[in-house]
Design a protein around this motif. Sequence first.
Motif, short mmCIF file in Angstrom:
data_model
loop_
_atom_site.label_atom_id
_atom_site.label_comp_id
_atom_site.label_asym_id
_atom_site.label_seq_id
_atom_site.Cartn_x
_atom_site.Cartn_y
_atom_site.Cartn_z
N ASN A 64 37.85 49.38 51.66
CA ASN A 64 36.56 48.94 52.21
C ASN A 64 35.82 47.97 51.31
N PHE A 65 36.51 47.48 50.26
CA PHE A 65 35.93 46.44 49.42
C PHE A 65 36.12 45.08 50.08
N PRO A 66 35.18 44.15 49.90
CA PRO A 66 35.44 42.77 50.33
C PRO A 66 36.63 42.22 49.55
N PRO A 67 37.44 41.33 50.15
CA PRO A 67 38.65 40.84 49.48
C PRO A 67 38.41 40.25 48.10
N LYS A 68 37.34 39.47 47.94
CA LYS A 68 37.08 38.84 46.65
C LYS A 68 36.83 39.89 45.58
N LYS A 69 36.05 40.90 45.91
CA LYS A 69 35.76 41.96 44.93
C LYS A 69 37.04 42.70 44.56
N MET A 70 37.88 42.96 45.55
CA MET A 70 39.14 43.65 45.29
C MET A 70 40.03 42.83 44.36
N LEU A 71 40.13 41.53 44.61
CA LEU A 71 40.95 40.67 43.77
C LEU A 71 40.41 40.59 42.35
N LEU A 72 39.09 40.58 42.19
CA LEU A 72 38.48 40.55 40.86
C LEU A 72 38.80 41.83 40.09
N ILE A 73 38.74 42.96 40.77
CA ILE A 73 39.07 44.23 40.13
C ILE A 73 40.53 44.24 39.67
N LEU A 74 41.40 43.76 40.54
CA LEU A 74 42.84 43.73 40.21
C LEU A 74 43.13 42.77 39.07
N ALA A 75 42.46 41.61 39.05
CA ALA A 75 42.64 40.65 37.96
C ALA A 75 42.16 41.23 36.64
N LEU A 76 41.07 41.98 36.70
CA LEU A 76 40.54 42.63 35.49
C LEU A 76 41.52 43.69 34.98
N MET A 77 42.11 44.44 35.90
CA MET A 77 43.12 45.43 35.51
C MET A 77 44.32 44.76 34.85
N LEU A 78 44.77 43.64 35.43
CA LEU A 78 45.87 42.89 34.83
C LEU A 78 45.56 42.52 33.38
N THR A 79 44.35 42.05 33.17
CA THR A 79 43.94 41.58 31.85
C THR A 79 43.86 42.73 30.85
N VAL A 80 43.14 43.77 31.22
CA VAL A 80 42.89 44.89 30.30
C VAL A 80 44.17 45.65 29.99
N PHE A 81 44.96 45.97 31.00
CA PHE A 81 46.16 46.79 30.77
C PHE A 81 47.22 46.03 29.98
#
Length: 385
Positions: A64-81
């Motif tokens: 139920n997240f807007p697509p842009k917000k979801m992609l930002l969360i996933l990009a942040l996970m990529l970076t941090v992990f």
Amino acid sequence: MKKSLIALSLGGLTIGITEFVIMGLLPDIASDMRVSIPVAGYLISAYALGVVIGAPLLVILGRNFPPKKMLLILALMLTVFNALSIIAPNYNFLFASRFLSGLPHGAFFGVGAVVASRLADKGKEAQAISIMFAGLTLANLIGVPIGTYIGHHFIWRYTFVLIAITGLLTFLFISLWMPALEKNGDVNMKTQLKFFKKTEAWLIIGITAIGFGGLFAWISYIAPLLINVSGFSPEDVSYILILAGLGMVVGNFAGGKLADKYSPAPTVMALLCLMVADLFMVYFFSYNQYLSLIFTFLTGAISFSVIAPIQMLMIQMAKDAEMIASSALQASFNIGNALGAFVGGLPLAAGYNYTSPNLVGIGMAFTGMIITFALIKRIKRSEFS
């Protein structure tokens, strides 16, 4: 080219380096962590496990997240992990960080594919998807060789610094360039999972995991094939792999154009047929160095030309569940990765020569053709019912 698609492509580049560079760094990591190379190889499995688990799970959680917000969360996970791998004090910590870095892989490509198709000009949806996956192919062509060189000549942790930087750039460019697309209403879990009750869903997953697995039966053992059959030196292999990466770049864009011009299912069928024919040629002509180079390029091109059409096919079949279906497809690619490598290694373990994995690849691609034929027949019946 739209800037938003470039941002998605940069995410593909980050994911591609993350997934494939570890294979070239295994000796360095094994030495530093004081483990054997086979034990270090479990880091590849940890990443693949993260992809399979994370692809559907993260899309369901963020449905139920807007697509842009979801992609930002996933990009942040990529970076941090991936950044966690830089500071890994021991093997177990690194194993966990590899698992975590695999979690956003499938979800990013799944959500990104749907977003790319929505951003595309009418009639060019598959080409837009291929632009996102171009990052993955460029990773094999440029990113992985650079990351491997850094790991060999400096410290392997610096390679993950590079990955974290590209992840951070992905986050930045999505934030700046991605339009705020509206979400497709409130979608509950039952609606998302209902798609997997359809036979078509499992046929497409089967095509991907088995048919595309033919690629990994070949590429998993390409180094010993080139050295022991084609007669190249070990030092030549890294350069020849760049040729395979170039083929992947060309095939990815070609597949996007084909899927926009023709129906996706017949396109997948035709490309798998070409893969069967190509792997036959690899089996029979790898002893010739010139032909071996030609077929290395062609195999990379043909195999990656399947990605955009089958991604488009999944999106078309998954009405109201496009993101989770697209993400599940990414998990299927990784199942194909593991399955192709495992089954392709069986004839080698039985004592056959290094051309034998290509026979396995032929069988897997041919099985993918049969499943695709069944899917096409089922689609035609539903159209006339």
